[in-house]
Design a protein around this motif. Structure first.
Motif, PDB file in Angstrom:
ATOM      1  N   ILE A   6       0.841  -1.198   0.000  1.00 17.63           N
ATOM      2  CA  ILE A   6       0.000   0.000   0.000  1.00 17.63           C
ATOM      3  C   ILE A   6       0.868   1.238   0.000  1.00 17.63           C
ATOM      4  N   THR A   7       0.525   2.166  -0.882  1.00 14.70           N
ATOM      5  CA  THR A   7       1.134   3.484  -0.897  1.00 14.70           C
ATOM      6  C   THR A   7       0.065   4.476  -0.484  1.00 14.70           C
ATOM      7  N   LEU A  11      -0.670  14.515   3.144  1.00 12.15           N
ATOM      8  CA  LEU A  11      -0.113  15.826   3.473  1.00 12.15           C
ATOM      9  C   LEU A  11       0.377  15.799   4.916  1.00 12.15           C
ATOM     10  N   GLN A  12       1.353  16.641   5.213  1.00  7.21           N
ATOM     11  CA  GLN A  12       1.781  16.826   6.593  1.00  7.21           C
ATOM     12  C   GLN A  12       0.620  17.416   7.385  1.00  7.21           C
ATOM     13  N   ALA A  13       0.429  16.964   8.614  1.00  4.23           N
ATOM     14  CA  ALA A  13      -0.545  17.533   9.545  1.00  4.23           C
ATOM     15  C   ALA A  13      -1.967  17.567   8.996  1.00  4.23           C
ATOM     16  N   CYS A  14      -2.321  16.588   8.200  1.00  4.71           N
ATOM     17  CA  CYS A  14      -3.668  16.485   7.645  1.00  4.71           C
ATOM     18  C   CYS A  14      -4.468  15.519   8.528  1.00  4.71           C
ATOM     19  N   PRO A  15      -5.523  15.998   9.198  1.00  5.46           N
ATOM     20  CA  PRO A  15      -6.257  15.105  10.101  1.00  5.46           C
ATOM     21  C   PRO A  15      -6.894  13.913   9.392  1.00  5.46           C
ATOM     22  N   TYR A  16      -7.313  14.091   8.148  1.00  4.84           N
ATOM     23  CA  TYR A  16      -7.911  12.988   7.401  1.00  4.84           C
ATOM     24  C   TYR A  16      -6.850  11.942   7.050  1.00  4.84           C
ATOM     25  N   CYS A  17      -5.662  12.421   6.723  1.00  6.43           N
ATOM     26  CA  CYS A  17      -4.554  11.510   6.440  1.00  6.43           C
ATOM     27  C   CYS A  17      -4.164  10.751   7.699  1.00  6.43           C
ATOM     28  N   GLU A  18      -4.141  11.449   8.838  1.00  9.19           N
ATOM     29  CA  GLU A  18      -3.775  10.815  10.107  1.00  9.19           C
ATOM     30  C   GLU A  18      -4.779   9.731  10.489  1.00  9.19           C
ATOM     31  N   ARG A  19      -6.040   9.942  10.150  1.00 10.42           N
ATOM     32  CA  ARG A  19      -7.066   8.924  10.419  1.00 10.42           C
ATOM     33  C   ARG A  19      -6.723   7.627   9.683  1.00 10.42           C
ATOM     34  N   VAL A  20      -6.274   7.751   8.439  1.00  9.88           N
ATOM     35  CA  VAL A  20      -5.902   6.578   7.651  1.00  9.88           C
ATOM     36  C   VAL A  20      -4.637   5.946   8.227  1.00  9.88           C
ATOM     37  N   VAL A  21      -3.675   6.772   8.621  1.00  8.40           N
ATOM     38  CA  VAL A  21      -2.433   6.264   9.215  1.00  8.40           C
ATOM     39  C   VAL A  21      -2.738   5.466  10.482  1.00  8.40           C
ATOM     40  N   ARG A  22      -3.616   5.990  11.334  1.00 11.82           N
ATOM     41  CA  ARG A  22      -3.977   5.269  12.570  1.00 11.82           C
ATOM     42  C   ARG A  22      -4.609   3.915  12.241  1.00 11.82           C
ATOM     43  N   THR A  23      -5.428   3.875  11.223  1.00  5.93           N
ATOM     44  CA  THR A  23      -6.064   2.609  10.838  1.00  5.93           C
ATOM     45  C   THR A  23      -5.031   1.627  10.309  1.00  5.93           C
ATOM     46  N   LEU A  24      -4.135   2.096   9.443  1.00  5.81           N
ATOM     47  CA  LEU A  24      -3.074   1.225   8.917  1.00  5.81           C
ATOM     48  C   LEU A  24      -2.233   0.663  10.065  1.00  5.81           C
ATOM     49  N   ARG A  26      -3.059   0.377  13.299  1.00 10.33           N
ATOM     50  CA  ARG A  26      -3.865  -0.498  14.154  1.00 10.33           C
ATOM     51  C   ARG A  26      -4.015  -1.883  13.540  1.00 10.33           C
ATOM     52  N   LEU A  27      -4.135  -1.921  12.213  1.00  7.08           N
ATOM     53  CA  LEU A  27      -4.300  -3.208  11.535  1.00  7.08           C
ATOM     54  C   LEU A  27      -2.963  -3.890  11.231  1.00  7.08           C
ATOM     55  N   GLY A  28      -1.861  -3.207  11.548  1.00  6.71           N
ATOM     56  CA  GLY A  28      -0.545  -3.790  11.324  1.00  6.71           C
ATOM     57  C   GLY A  28      -0.177  -3.902   9.852  1.00  6.71           C
ATOM     58  N   ILE A  29      -0.672  -2.976   9.045  1.00  6.82           N
ATOM     59  CA  ILE A  29      -0.416  -3.011   7.603  1.00  6.82           C
ATOM     60  C   ILE A  29       0.795  -2.142   7.290  1.00  6.82           C
ATOM     61  N   GLU A  30       1.759  -2.732   6.590  1.00  6.56           N
ATOM     62  CA  GLU A  30       2.905  -1.945   6.148  1.00  6.56           C
ATOM     63  C   GLU A  30       2.488  -1.086   4.971  1.00  6.56           C
ATOM     64  N   TYR A  31       2.992   0.130   4.943  1.00  3.45           N
ATOM     65  CA  TYR A  31       2.647   1.041   3.851  1.00  3.45           C
ATOM     66  C   TYR A  31       3.797   2.006   3.629  1.00  3.45           C
ATOM     67  N   ARG A  32       3.759   2.642   2.489  1.00  2.00           N
ATOM     68  CA  ARG A  32       4.750   3.660   2.144  1.00  2.00           C
ATOM     69  C   ARG A  32       4.029   4.990   2.057  1.00  2.00           C
ATOM     70  N   SER A  33       4.566   6.009   2.698  1.00  2.00           N
ATOM     71  CA  SER A  33       3.988   7.350   2.615  1.00  2.00           C
ATOM     72  C   SER A  33       4.630   8.131   1.487  1.00  2.00           C
ATOM     73  N   ARG A  34       3.796   8.782   0.712  1.00  2.00           N
ATOM     74  CA  ARG A  34       4.274   9.746  -0.288  1.00  2.00           C
ATOM     75  C   ARG A  34       3.629  11.079   0.056  1.00  2.00           C
ATOM     76  N   VAL A  55      -6.432  14.277  -1.020  1.00  2.00           N
ATOM     77  CA  VAL A  55      -5.734  13.332  -0.156  1.00  2.00           C
ATOM     78  C   VAL A  55      -6.548  13.191   1.121  1.00  2.00           C
ATOM     79  N   PRO A  56      -6.441  12.092   1.812  1.00  2.00           N
ATOM     80  CA  PRO A  56      -5.560  10.970   1.509  1.00  2.00           C
ATOM     81  C   PRO A  56      -6.054  10.156   0.328  1.00  2.00           C
ATOM     82  N   ALA A  57      -5.111   9.464  -0.285  1.00  2.00           N
ATOM     83  CA  ALA A  57      -5.422   8.501  -1.343  1.00  2.00           C
ATOM     84  C   ALA A  57      -4.509   7.305  -1.135  1.00  2.00           C
ATOM     85  N   ILE A  58      -5.022   6.127  -1.436  1.00  2.00           N
ATOM     86  CA  ILE A  58      -4.180   4.935  -1.340  1.00  2.00           C
ATOM     87  C   ILE A  58      -4.197   4.173  -2.654  1.00  2.00           C
TER      88      ILE A  58
END
Length: 90
Positions: A6-7, A11-24, A26-34, A55-58
């Motif tokens: 998953i890529t 954006l930096q300091a984007c609350p919607y992006c952080e929501r996705v990061v927390r989910t990734l 929590r689920l233990g999913i490896e991902y790459r941030s762009r 964004v966010p987009a995956i």
């Protein structure tokens, strides 16, 4: 070591992006941030992969899914990967 499947375009300091990061996380999913351009009109890399500049987009290479909008992404991740981890013990 292989690239994460998953890529996450974010954006930096984007609350919607952080929501996705927390989910990734929590689920233990490896991902790459762009990290993408703050100026909406300059987010051409996101437009190329998802068809929109939001964004966010995956991009999930495992399933071939590309999507944006944090609520949709969280729902997709939970539906696709949450049960995968628990399936072995059920």
């Amino acid at each position: 070591m292989t690239d994460p499947q998953i890529t996450l375009y974010r954006l930096q300091a984007c609350p919607y992006c952080e929501r996705v990061v927390r989910t990734l996380d929590r689920l233990g999913i490896e991902y790459r941030s762009r990290y993408v351009e703050p100026m909406h009109s300059e987010r051409n890399v996101v437009k190329r992969v998802s068809g929109a500049r939001s964004v966010p987009a995956i991009v999930d290479r495992e399933t071939g899914v590309t999507m944006s909008e944090s609520a949709n992404i969280v729902e997709y991740l939970e539906g696709t990967y949450e049960d995968a981890g628990a399936a072995g013990g059920a």
